[in-house]
Design a protein around this motif. Structure first.
Motif, PDB file in Angstrom:
ATOM      1  N   ASP A   1      -5.329   3.693   9.239  1.00  0.00           N
ATOM      2  CA  ASP A   1      -5.072   5.058   8.758  1.00  0.00           C
ATOM      3  C   ASP A   1      -4.324   5.929   9.766  1.00  0.00           C
ATOM      4  O   ASP A   1      -4.277   7.154   9.617  1.00  0.00           O
ATOM      5  CB  ASP A   1      -6.382   5.769   8.362  1.00  0.00           C
ATOM      6  CG  ASP A   1      -7.032   5.126   7.148  1.00  0.00           C
ATOM      7  OD1 ASP A   1      -6.297   4.571   6.309  1.00  0.00           O
ATOM      8  OD2 ASP A   1      -8.277   5.184   7.035  1.00  0.00           O
ATOM      9  N   THR A   2      -3.762   5.313  10.793  1.00  0.00           N
ATOM     10  CA  THR A   2      -2.943   6.073  11.732  1.00  0.00           C
ATOM     11  C   THR A   2      -1.624   6.452  11.063  1.00  0.00           C
ATOM     12  O   THR A   2      -0.961   5.610  10.457  1.00  0.00           O
ATOM     13  CB  THR A   2      -2.642   5.238  12.995  1.00  0.00           C
ATOM     14  OG1 THR A   2      -3.877   4.909  13.634  1.00  0.00           O
ATOM     15  CG2 THR A   2      -1.757   6.017  13.965  1.00  0.00           C
ATOM     16  N   ALA A   3      -1.270   7.733  11.165  1.00  0.00           N
ATOM     17  CA  ALA A   3      -0.033   8.201  10.538  1.00  0.00           C
ATOM     18  C   ALA A   3       1.151   7.954  11.462  1.00  0.00           C
ATOM     19  O   ALA A   3       1.064   8.136  12.678  1.00  0.00           O
ATOM     20  CB  ALA A   3      -0.137   9.684  10.211  1.00  0.00           C
ATOM     21  N   VAL A   4       2.256   7.519  10.895  1.00  0.00           N
ATOM     22  CA  VAL A   4       3.485   7.335  11.667  1.00  0.00           C
ATOM     23  C   VAL A   4       4.167   8.689  11.836  1.00  0.00           C
ATOM     24  O   VAL A   4       4.303   9.451  10.875  1.00  0.00           O
ATOM     25  CB  VAL A   4       4.435   6.346  10.961  1.00  0.00           C
ATOM     26  CG1 VAL A   4       5.740   6.216  11.742  1.00  0.00           C
ATOM     27  CG2 VAL A   4       3.767   4.984  10.815  1.00  0.00           C
ATOM     28  N   THR A   5       4.562   9.002  13.044  1.00  0.00           N
ATOM     29  CA  THR A   5       5.236  10.265  13.356  1.00  0.00           C
ATOM     30  C   THR A   5       6.630   9.976  13.903  1.00  0.00           C
ATOM     31  O   THR A   5       6.913   8.856  14.334  1.00  0.00           O
ATOM     32  CB  THR A   5       4.440  11.060  14.406  1.00  0.00           C
ATOM     33  OG1 THR A   5       4.402  10.289  15.624  1.00  0.00           O
ATOM     34  CG2 THR A   5       3.010  11.319  13.930  1.00  0.00           C
ATOM     35  N   PRO A   6       7.512  10.979  13.903  1.00  0.00           N
ATOM     36  CA  PRO A   6       8.832  10.765  14.502  1.00  0.00           C
ATOM     37  C   PRO A   6       8.756  10.290  15.943  1.00  0.00           C
ATOM     38  O   PRO A   6       9.535   9.429  16.367  1.00  0.00           O
ATOM     39  CB  PRO A   6       9.494  12.145  14.387  1.00  0.00           C
ATOM     40  CG  PRO A   6       8.848  12.758  13.182  1.00  0.00           C
ATOM     41  CD  PRO A   6       7.418  12.295  13.226  1.00  0.00           C
ATOM     42  N   SER A   7       7.796  10.837  16.719  1.00  0.00           N
ATOM     43  CA  SER A   7       7.657  10.392  18.109  1.00  0.00           C
ATOM     44  C   SER A   7       7.174   8.951  18.166  1.00  0.00           C
ATOM     45  O   SER A   7       7.561   8.191  19.068  1.00  0.00           O
ATOM     46  CB  SER A   7       6.682  11.298  18.871  1.00  0.00           C
ATOM     47  OG  SER A   7       5.397  11.266  18.284  1.00  0.00           O
ATOM     48  N   GLY A   8       6.333   8.543  17.197  1.00  0.00           N
ATOM     49  CA  GLY A   8       5.888   7.158  17.142  1.00  0.00           C
ATOM     50  C   GLY A   8       7.036   6.207  16.852  1.00  0.00           C
ATOM     51  O   GLY A   8       7.121   5.119  17.432  1.00  0.00           O
ATOM     52  N   VAL A   9       7.930   6.624  15.954  1.00  0.00           N
ATOM     53  CA  VAL A   9       9.127   5.821  15.665  1.00  0.00           C
ATOM     54  C   VAL A   9       9.997   5.735  16.910  1.00  0.00           C
ATOM     55  O   VAL A   9      10.523   4.674  17.255  1.00  0.00           O
ATOM     56  CB  VAL A   9       9.919   6.421  14.485  1.00  0.00           C
ATOM     57  CG1 VAL A   9      11.205   5.645  14.245  1.00  0.00           C
ATOM     58  CG2 VAL A   9       9.063   6.431  13.218  1.00  0.00           C
ATOM     59  N   HIS A  10      10.150   6.868  17.587  1.00  0.00           N
ATOM     60  CA  HIS A  10      10.965   6.913  18.804  1.00  0.00           C
ATOM     61  C   HIS A  10      10.422   5.947  19.851  1.00  0.00           C
ATOM     62  O   HIS A  10      11.177   5.195  20.478  1.00  0.00           O
ATOM     63  CB  HIS A  10      10.965   8.345  19.344  1.00  0.00           C
ATOM     64  CG  HIS A  10      11.723   8.517  20.631  1.00  0.00           C
ATOM     65  ND1 HIS A  10      13.072   8.325  20.743  1.00  0.00           N
ATOM     66  CD2 HIS A  10      11.294   8.876  21.871  1.00  0.00           C
ATOM     67  CE1 HIS A  10      13.461   8.556  21.979  1.00  0.00           C
ATOM     68  NE2 HIS A  10      12.394   8.879  22.686  1.00  0.00           N
TER      69      HIS A  10
ATOM     70  N   ASP B   1       0.876  -1.182   0.000  1.00  0.00           N
ATOM     71  CA  ASP B   1       0.000   0.000   0.000  1.00  0.00           C
ATOM     72  C   ASP B   1       0.908   1.225   0.000  1.00  0.00           C
ATOM     73  O   ASP B   1       1.604   1.490   0.989  1.00  0.00           O
ATOM     74  CB  ASP B   1      -0.903  -0.014   1.234  1.00  0.00           C
ATOM     75  CG  ASP B   1      -1.903   1.127   1.256  1.00  0.00           C
ATOM     76  OD1 ASP B   1      -1.511   2.278   0.972  1.00  0.00           O
ATOM     77  OD2 ASP B   1      -3.073   0.878   1.580  1.00  0.00           O
ATOM     78  N   ASN B   2       0.886   1.972  -1.086  1.00  0.00           N
ATOM     79  CA  ASN B   2       1.803   3.111  -1.223  1.00  0.00           C
ATOM     80  C   ASN B   2       1.599   4.161  -0.135  1.00  0.00           C
ATOM     81  O   ASN B   2       2.563   4.772   0.341  1.00  0.00           O
ATOM     82  CB  ASN B   2       1.660   3.747  -2.603  1.00  0.00           C
ATOM     83  CG  ASN B   2       2.230   2.865  -3.696  1.00  0.00           C
ATOM     84  OD1 ASN B   2       3.108   2.027  -3.443  1.00  0.00           O
ATOM     85  ND2 ASN B   2       1.745   3.034  -4.918  1.00  0.00           N
TER      86      ASN B   2
ATOM     87  N   LEU C   1       5.527  -0.804  12.823  1.00  0.00           N
ATOM     88  CA  LEU C   1       5.064   0.503  12.356  1.00  0.00           C
ATOM     89  C   LEU C   1       4.089   0.347  11.202  1.00  0.00           C
ATOM     90  O   LEU C   1       3.065   1.044  11.133  1.00  0.00           O
ATOM     91  CB  LEU C   1       6.260   1.362  11.934  1.00  0.00           C
ATOM     92  CG  LEU C   1       7.189   1.838  13.061  1.00  0.00           C
ATOM     93  CD1 LEU C   1       8.413   2.526  12.475  1.00  0.00           C
ATOM     94  CD2 LEU C   1       6.446   2.784  13.998  1.00  0.00           C
ATOM     95  N   TYR C   2       4.384  -0.582  10.295  1.00  0.00           N
ATOM     96  CA  TYR C   2       3.486  -0.797   9.156  1.00  0.00           C
ATOM     97  C   TYR C   2       2.136  -1.328   9.638  1.00  0.00           C
ATOM     98  O   TYR C   2       1.080  -0.910   9.151  1.00  0.00           O
ATOM     99  CB  TYR C   2       4.117  -1.778   8.170  1.00  0.00           C
ATOM    100  CG  TYR C   2       3.451  -1.784   6.808  1.00  0.00           C
ATOM    101  CD1 TYR C   2       3.616  -0.720   5.933  1.00  0.00           C
ATOM    102  CD2 TYR C   2       2.649  -2.847   6.412  1.00  0.00           C
ATOM    103  CE1 TYR C   2       3.006  -0.707   4.682  1.00  0.00           C
ATOM    104  CE2 TYR C   2       2.030  -2.850   5.162  1.00  0.00           C
ATOM    105  CZ  TYR C   2       2.214  -1.779   4.300  1.00  0.00           C
ATOM    106  OH  TYR C   2       1.603  -1.775   3.076  1.00  0.00           O
TER     107      TYR C   2
END
Length: 342
Positions: free
Chosen positions: A88-97, A29-30, A81-82
């Motif tokens: 439809d939740t967007a990945v954010t830098p804080s989410g990656v952290h 999914d792009n 993360l995927y």
């Protein structure tokens, strides 16, 4: 910046480069891929920097190169993360952290049991590390609990979440929020308003967390009914509190006498959580912190837990974690011998 495209290993007899792992994120999914990778692959760079690996991809096919264990860890983070983007939740830098924090704390995970998720009326609270999860478990299973560590580790926020959870499930009759008013010397008479308004500035972090979990209107009603009570530490003397959830915040600013007084207020059916950061003591240097002393006094006492947070548990902007770590290094290097205050 190195290119993130790579030639796929389509020949089954062709081996991968040493330390590399290849995998796909499915279903393709792009939109979800773009969210995971971040703008200009910023999220991939964040993972690379944290784990010391290299990540390349062609569409939903990925290759991670690095030490075998770290490459597998990167794969795990990317898949998690995927998975989180499915709704439809967007990945954010804080989410990656936070995902990377959970990974780094994996070694602390012990035993089975609840995952520490708390459901409050306005939001679901999930621990971001194994240490946070253990902290929640401790609070749910013990009467007196200490959360000690730097700002941003969630020790106060999670205590409030546990208090709300206990109130919603009728496990306690009220929530009492306590904090030493060191800056005003606990002489609050000069401040305008009633007691709640006088102490409000000192309890604002707790108050904000309650509003976030219960909503402004309901918090207001509960305050009016005295189901939620805000109290400066000085007003706790002489009370015995049953069926309550008590949170003492900023406990590093309690004196030895105040800490003993507070702990002896705990009655039947009551849970107490004491939070603080022993590197941020605002007491006069001639006074010993009650929180610092209690670490030795109550060590090993049955029914009492201590959860020690570190910079690794910071869940704010990643820069905050680096700031905390820098201060820890500086203070260790510059603390005078025998200095018991900080």
């Amino acid at each position: 910046m190195h290119t993130r495209l790579f030639a796929l290993t389509t020949n089954p007899n062709q081996s991968l480069p040493q330390g590399a792992v290849e995998f796909s994120l499915s279903p393709a999914d792009n939109r979800r891929l773009a969210s995971v990778c971040g703008l200009h692959d910023a999220h991939l760079r964040q993972i690379e920097e944290y784990l010391g690996v290299e990540i390349a991809n062609r569409g939903n096919l990925f290759r991670v190169t690095g030490q075998p264990d770290l490459a597998k860890s990167a794969r795990r983070v990317l898949k998690e993360l995927y998975k989180s983007t499915a709704d439809d939740t967007a990945v954010t830098p804080s989410g990656v952290h936070m995902a990377l924090q959970q990974l780094s704390m994996h070694a602390l995970e012990t035993g089975d049991g609840p995952d520490g998720t708390l459901r409050t009326p306005k939001r679901v609270i999930k621990p971001c590390s194994a240490r946070q999860r253990q902290y929640i478990r401790n609070i749910l299973t013990h009467d007196v609990n200490f959360g000690i560590g730097p700002a941003g580790t969630g020790k106060t926020y999670l205590a409030v979440a546990c208090a709300v959870d206990a109130l919603e499930n009728n496990q306690v009759a009220r929530i009492i929020l306590v904090r030493p008013a060191v800056e005003a010397g606990e002489r609050l008479g000069f401040l305008p308003g009633d007691l709640g308004q006088k102490v409000d500035p000192y309890l604002r972090p707790l108050y904000d967390a309650l509003n976030e979990m219960l909503g402004f209107e309901r918090v207001g009603r509960l305050l009016e009914k005295n189901v939620i009570e805000l109290a400066p530490l000085a007003y706790m003397r002489g009370r015995s509190l049953n069926e309550s959830f008590i949170i003492l915040d900023e406990a590093q600013n309690t004196t030895v006498e105040q800490m003993k007084m507070f702990l002896t207020r705990v009655g039947f059916g009551t849970t107490a959580v004491i939070t603080g950061d022993i590197t941020q003591i605002d007491l006069p240097r001639t006074q010993q912190s009650g929180l610092k002393q209690v670490l030795n006094v109550l060590a090993g006492v049955k029914g009492i837990t201590f959860t020690h947070f570190s910079a690794d548990d910071v869940v704010r902007n990643p820069l905050v974690q680096r700031i905390v770590e820098a201060y820890e290094v500086y203070e260790r290097a510059n603390q005078p011998p025998g200095d018991e205050h900080t």
